[in-house]
Design a protein around this motif. Sequence first.
Motif, mmCIF file in Angstrom:
data_model
loop_
_atom_site.group_PDB
_atom_site.id
_atom_site.type_symbol
_atom_site.label_atom_id
_atom_site.label_comp_id
_atom_site.label_asym_id
_atom_site.label_seq_id
_atom_site.Cartn_x
_atom_site.Cartn_y
_atom_site.Cartn_z
ATOM 1 N N LYS A 2 -31.652 -6.230 -24.655
ATOM 2 C CA LYS A 2 -30.570 -5.351 -24.425
ATOM 3 C C LYS A 2 -29.263 -6.022 -25.147
ATOM 4 O O LYS A 2 -29.542 -7.263 -25.419
ATOM 5 C CB LYS A 2 -30.273 -5.165 -23.018
ATOM 6 C CG LYS A 2 -29.992 -6.502 -22.232
ATOM 7 C CD LYS A 2 -28.522 -6.825 -22.165
ATOM 8 C CE LYS A 2 -28.485 -8.090 -22.146
ATOM 9 N NZ LYS A 2 -26.871 -8.671 -22.584
ATOM 10 N N HIS A 42 -24.952 -5.879 -24.547
ATOM 11 C CA HIS A 42 -23.908 -5.250 -23.842
ATOM 12 C C HIS A 42 -22.994 -4.517 -25.050
ATOM 13 O O HIS A 42 -22.535 -5.587 -25.769
ATOM 14 C CB HIS A 42 -23.046 -6.420 -23.211
ATOM 15 C CG HIS A 42 -23.935 -6.610 -21.774
ATOM 16 N ND1 HIS A 42 -24.853 -7.439 -21.438
ATOM 17 C CD2 HIS A 42 -22.999 -6.118 -20.751
ATOM 18 C CE1 HIS A 42 -24.828 -7.450 -20.108
ATOM 19 N NE2 HIS A 42 -24.276 -6.601 -19.633
ATOM 20 N N GLU A 54 -19.542 -6.961 -20.292
ATOM 21 C CA GLU A 54 -20.024 -8.183 -19.792
ATOM 22 C C GLU A 54 -19.130 -8.933 -19.203
ATOM 23 O O GLU A 54 -17.915 -8.938 -19.545
ATOM 24 C CB GLU A 54 -20.679 -9.194 -20.936
ATOM 25 C CG GLU A 54 -19.870 -9.358 -22.437
ATOM 26 C CD GLU A 54 -19.966 -8.322 -23.288
ATOM 27 O OE1 GLU A 54 -19.366 -7.250 -23.105
ATOM 28 O OE2 GLU A 54 -20.612 -8.664 -24.317
ATOM 29 N N HIS A 55 -19.553 -9.574 -17.812
ATOM 30 C CA HIS A 55 -18.818 -10.416 -17.176
ATOM 31 C C HIS A 55 -17.855 -9.637 -16.388
ATOM 32 O O HIS A 55 -17.953 -9.454 -14.864
ATOM 33 C CB HIS A 55 -17.631 -11.380 -17.634
ATOM 34 C CG HIS A 55 -18.557 -12.664 -18.581
ATOM 35 N ND1 HIS A 55 -19.007 -13.494 -17.552
ATOM 36 C CD2 HIS A 55 -18.837 -13.128 -19.621
ATOM 37 C CE1 HIS A 55 -19.709 -14.315 -18.230
ATOM 38 N NE2 HIS A 55 -19.641 -14.127 -19.784
ATOM 39 N N VAL A 77 -18.614 -6.580 -15.267
ATOM 40 C CA VAL A 77 -19.372 -5.921 -14.692
ATOM 41 C C VAL A 77 -19.919 -6.626 -13.470
ATOM 42 O O VAL A 77 -20.028 -6.019 -12.300
ATOM 43 C CB VAL A 77 -20.744 -5.435 -15.656
ATOM 44 C CG1 VAL A 77 -21.524 -6.663 -15.818
ATOM 45 C CG2 VAL A 77 -21.487 -4.342 -14.908
ATOM 46 N N VAL A 78 -19.510 -7.898 -13.457
ATOM 47 C CA VAL A 78 -19.680 -8.586 -12.073
ATOM 48 C C VAL A 78 -19.035 -8.392 -11.093
ATOM 49 O O VAL A 78 -19.194 -8.617 -9.721
ATOM 50 C CB VAL A 78 -19.869 -10.272 -12.443
ATOM 51 C CG1 VAL A 78 -20.158 -11.081 -11.333
ATOM 52 C CG2 VAL A 78 -21.025 -10.264 -13.601
ATOM 53 N N GLY A 82 -28.273 -13.802 -25.203
ATOM 54 C CA GLY A 82 -27.418 -12.628 -24.711
ATOM 55 C C GLY A 82 -28.147 -11.292 -24.981
ATOM 56 O O GLY A 82 -27.754 -10.246 -24.790
ATOM 57 N N GLY A 88 -31.057 -10.399 -23.318
ATOM 58 C CA GLY A 88 -31.723 -10.108 -22.282
ATOM 59 C C GLY A 88 -33.352 -10.252 -22.151
ATOM 60 O O GLY A 88 -34.124 -9.768 -21.522
ATOM 61 N N PRO A 129 -26.407 -12.312 -10.667
ATOM 62 C CA PRO A 129 -26.234 -11.280 -11.822
ATOM 63 C C PRO A 129 -26.080 -9.990 -11.548
ATOM 64 O O PRO A 129 -26.136 -9.675 -10.074
ATOM 65 C CB PRO A 129 -27.646 -11.252 -12.556
ATOM 66 C CG PRO A 129 -28.549 -11.660 -11.281
ATOM 67 C CD PRO A 129 -28.023 -12.628 -10.483
ATOM 68 N N SER A 130 -25.175 -9.112 -12.168
ATOM 69 C CA SER A 130 -24.959 -7.856 -11.779
ATOM 70 C C SER A 130 -26.132 -6.695 -11.645
ATOM 71 O O SER A 130 -26.000 -6.121 -10.976
ATOM 72 C CB SER A 130 -24.001 -7.226 -12.822
ATOM 73 O OG SER A 130 -24.866 -7.111 -14.197
ATOM 74 N N ASP A 150 -28.704 -5.991 -16.898
ATOM 75 C CA ASP A 150 -29.621 -6.432 -17.849
ATOM 76 C C ASP A 150 -31.030 -5.503 -17.299
ATOM 77 O O ASP A 150 -31.763 -4.937 -18.099
ATOM 78 C CB ASP A 150 -29.984 -7.459 -17.870
ATOM 79 C CG ASP A 150 -28.821 -8.411 -18.690
ATOM 80 O OD1 ASP A 150 -27.542 -7.954 -18.802
ATOM 81 O OD2 ASP A 150 -28.951 -9.407 -19.054
ATOM 82 N N THR A 154 -26.642 -18.242 -18.326
ATOM 83 C CA THR A 154 -25.818 -16.781 -17.963
ATOM 84 C C THR A 154 -25.156 -17.391 -16.506
ATOM 85 O O THR A 154 -24.055 -17.131 -16.521
ATOM 86 C CB THR A 154 -26.845 -15.651 -17.888
ATOM 87 O OG1 THR A 154 -27.263 -15.425 -18.982
ATOM 88 C CG2 THR A 154 -26.028 -14.569 -17.202
ATOM 89 N N VAL A 211 -21.260 -17.180 -15.682
ATOM 90 C CA VAL A 211 -20.829 -16.442 -14.424
ATOM 91 C C VAL A 211 -20.024 -17.125 -13.609
ATOM 92 O O VAL A 211 -18.655 -16.704 -13.230
ATOM 93 C CB VAL A 211 -21.855 -15.469 -13.876
ATOM 94 C CG1 VAL A 211 -21.474 -14.910 -12.869
ATOM 95 C CG2 VAL A 211 -22.609 -14.560 -15.067
ATOM 96 N N GLY A 266 -23.154 -10.510 -24.620
ATOM 97 C CA GLY A 266 -23.844 -11.150 -23.278
ATOM 98 C C GLY A 266 -22.952 -12.063 -22.812
ATOM 99 O O GLY A 266 -21.699 -11.873 -22.813
ATOM 100 N N ALA A 267 -23.631 -13.036 -22.029
ATOM 101 C CA ALA A 267 -22.585 -13.999 -21.306
ATOM 102 C C ALA A 267 -21.726 -14.850 -22.292
ATOM 103 O O ALA A 267 -20.860 -15.493 -21.610
ATOM 104 C CB ALA A 267 -23.553 -14.871 -20.402
#
Length: 331
Positions: free
Chosen positions: A11, A13, A17-18, A20-21, A104, A106, A147-148, A151, A197, A201, A284-285
């Motif tokens: 995947k 983003h 990213e971030h 979404v957390v 990043g 996935g 993680p959110s 992913d 990741t 985060v 990604g992260a």
Amino acid sequence: MRKIIVSAPGKIHLSGEHSVVYGESALLSAIDRRLIVSLEQRKDRTIKVKTQNLKLQTALQDLENKSKDNLVFFGIWKNYQILNKKPKTGFNLEIQSQIPMGSGLGSSAALSAALSGVILEFEGVKFNRRLINKIAYEIEKKQHGNPSGGDNTVVCFGGLLKFQKTDGQFKFQQLKTNKDKLPEFLLVNSGKSEETTGEMVELIRLKIKDKRAKKKIEAQKLIQDIGKITGKFIASFDKNQFNNLKDLISENQKLLEELGVAGEKAKKIIRLIQKIGGAGKICGAGGIKTGSGMLLAYHPNLKILKQLFTENNLDFFKVNLGQKGILIKNG
Ligand code: PMV
């Protein structure tokens, strides 16, 4: 002997990213790089795992113990724990992946989903993306801490996905984007991220919780701004209208840099892309000590972008978005 083959996509983003957390929406896409897990039943009570570079094995009765420090064994064990079952026979698992790790893209979500897919199928559970996603999320938590869930969800459902987590619940929806009208993108390698990741985060969590009020407000504002820009990305992909895409990508990257998730090498590559009239962002992260993983690179003329990367000795490949989620093939 029964053979089951499951594949799951990587995947990126596109945005979110971030942020979404912290409850903002993210726009994710399944890509045309996949991870394949094949399972072949054995007559004995041994599980053998073979990946591109290692071989592992365990007796069924030691699975729980082995699951404490190995993600593949954890993934297998977690599936049986949720099913409230024990494996009746052993099996061979072979894992092959086209998804680079720590970039990043996935790779761990694809592994978590594919492991779940293959075990559920082996146990005769009717194919159920929601259940696979639920178990994959548990495996992702072991790997990433908090993680959110974005992913694993895009890897299970595929396509271009608007994803949000509110009050611990996943809310997601596939966009109606016409795949044939999508712009073309490249992924360019800024180097593997040294941080996991989970560490990235955590870095942002500390900023959001900073005791200094000014720093805290700054970080929270960046998260909200990324949320706003993600809304614009979603509108643009939903309507297949990409005239502002270059600006959206650049604005998004600027916010991610201010948040502090992009390393020097990534920033340098992105400046090169911008200089020739394109845009790029982490997907990604990210990472700050060394590489920041793969970067999404966009330019209305892909040839110019390819030339730039070739001249600068950068690894890149063309990526196709909106790909299929997890797929099961029985042999
Ligand atoms: O693991 P990555 O690099 O695909 O990044 C995940 C995206 C984050 O928003 C940073 C974390 C998350 O769980 O959503």
